[in-house]
Motif scaffolding. Structure first.
Motif, PDB file in Angstrom:
ATOM      1  N   GLU A  34     -35.035  48.388   0.712  1.00 35.39           N
ATOM      2  CA  GLU A  34     -36.538  48.958   0.442  1.00 35.39           C
ATOM      3  C   GLU A  34     -37.225  47.811   0.933  1.00 35.39           C
ATOM      4  O   GLU A  34     -38.516  48.039   1.037  1.00 35.39           O
ATOM      5  N   TYR A  46     -39.604  49.479   3.862  1.00 36.23           N
ATOM      6  CA  TYR A  46     -40.623  50.515   3.539  1.00 36.23           C
ATOM      7  C   TYR A  46     -41.768  49.753   2.721  1.00 36.23           C
ATOM      8  O   TYR A  46     -42.857  50.170   2.889  1.00 36.23           O
ATOM      9  N   LEU A  83     -39.035  53.572  -6.015  1.00 34.10           N
ATOM     10  CA  LEU A  83     -38.144  52.355  -5.449  1.00 34.10           C
ATOM     11  C   LEU A  83     -37.023  52.090  -6.952  1.00 34.10           C
ATOM     12  O   LEU A  83     -37.380  52.215  -7.876  1.00 34.10           O
TER      13      LEU A  83
END
Length: 296
Positions: free
Chosen positions: A269, A272, A257
């Motif tokens: 992000e 996810y 990340l």
């Protein structure tokens, strides 16, 4: 208390950061640190060593420069109304000073400071912090290094609703740079360390099935890993104080990340992260329940 000479105050604050092993508390109404590279190197060192950093600043509409610097550096902070105190503490000693964390103060201002020398002095200072300072609400970044940040409250609501769809009532809260989730059956901690999403589960195991669960721990870890696409490890208890009916399961996502902390998730992000958390909890809760059912 020991007097700190004006020319030594900033150096003593930086040393306090260096000498921390667990946590750092920074209480500075105003902060201007983006070009104070020596200070930023120390903060980055704290992150690398996984030291808990608590920052408190003044809640003031004119304090935008402070908020901008902290947002750009992805540092979480709390706003305190009318704050004028300046305190810097680690887990062993503290410093009281007139100095804000401003590069201009470090260079130009005549400041005064005192450092605690005894546990009584330190505990008095810590007591002041707990009573008067540790009351603000966390502030989450709108941008991180110029990139859009996700709305953490919205993320927490989405996780709660998705778990509800699978018949799991959950409670979510933030503490110590981690998102904590309880499903009633088990407790989970979600954090980002060194660019990787990590989820730790404290699994409640009935005493009658504890030994069998320990024997099958590697199989449980493998199954959860297969279901979540994570690297998963199982530990038969919590260190340093193992509890008789709890197993600890830890998972690390394989994807790297750009987000630096759980309270600074990049918008790109967020999906996810949420999907990984929900999948991990679903797999772990259901698998542990099946293990208990099969053992009864």
């Amino acid at each position: 208390m020991k007097l700190i000479k004006p020319s030594e105050i900033s150096a003593r604050i930086l040393t306090l950061l260096d000498e921390s092993d667990e946590r750092v508390i920074i209480v500075s109404p105003y902060m201007k640190i983006s070009k104070w590279y020596k200070f930023m190197n120390k903060v980055n060192g704290l992150k690398t060593r996984r030291i808990l950093i608590e920052i408190y600043v003044r809640d003031d509409p004119d304090n935008t420069a402070t908020y901008r610097d902290l947002d750009q550096l992805a540092l979480e902070y709390k706003k305190i109304p009318h704050l004028h105190s300046k305190l810097y503490l680690n887990e062993r000693y503290g410093i009281i000073t007139s100095m804000n964390l401003l590069l201009s103060s470090e260079i130009n201002s005549l400041e005064i400071g005192y450092a605690t020398e005894t546990w009584t002095e330190y505990n008095d200072l810590l007591g002041f912090y707990h009573r008067y300072i540790h009351i603000g609400e966390p502030v989450y970044c709108d941008t991180i290094a110029g990139r859009p940040a996700a709305d953490l409250k919205e993320i927490m609501h989405s996780i709660r609703e998705e778990l509800k769809r699978t018949a799991k009532n959950s409670w979510l809260w933030l503490a110590e740079n981690a998102l904590h989730i309880s499903t009633g059956r088990n407790n989970y901690s979600v954090s980002i360390n060194d660019g990787y999403l990590r989820i730790t589960a404290c699994l409640r195991i009935a005493s009658t099935t504890k030994q069998r669960s320990i024997q099958r721990s590697s199989l449980i870890a493998k199954k959860v890993g297969d279901l979540t696409a994570m690297k998963v490890d199982m530990h038969p208890g919590l260190k340093p104080d193992p509890k008789p009916d709890i197993l600890q399961l830890s998972g690390q996502a394989q994807h790297t990340l750009k987000s630096t902390c759980i309270t600074g998730i990049l918008e790109a992000e967020a999906a996810y992260m949420m999907e990984s958390v929900i999948r991990f909890i679903d797999a772990t809760d259901d698998l542990v329940f099946q293990e208990a059912f099969n053992s009864s």
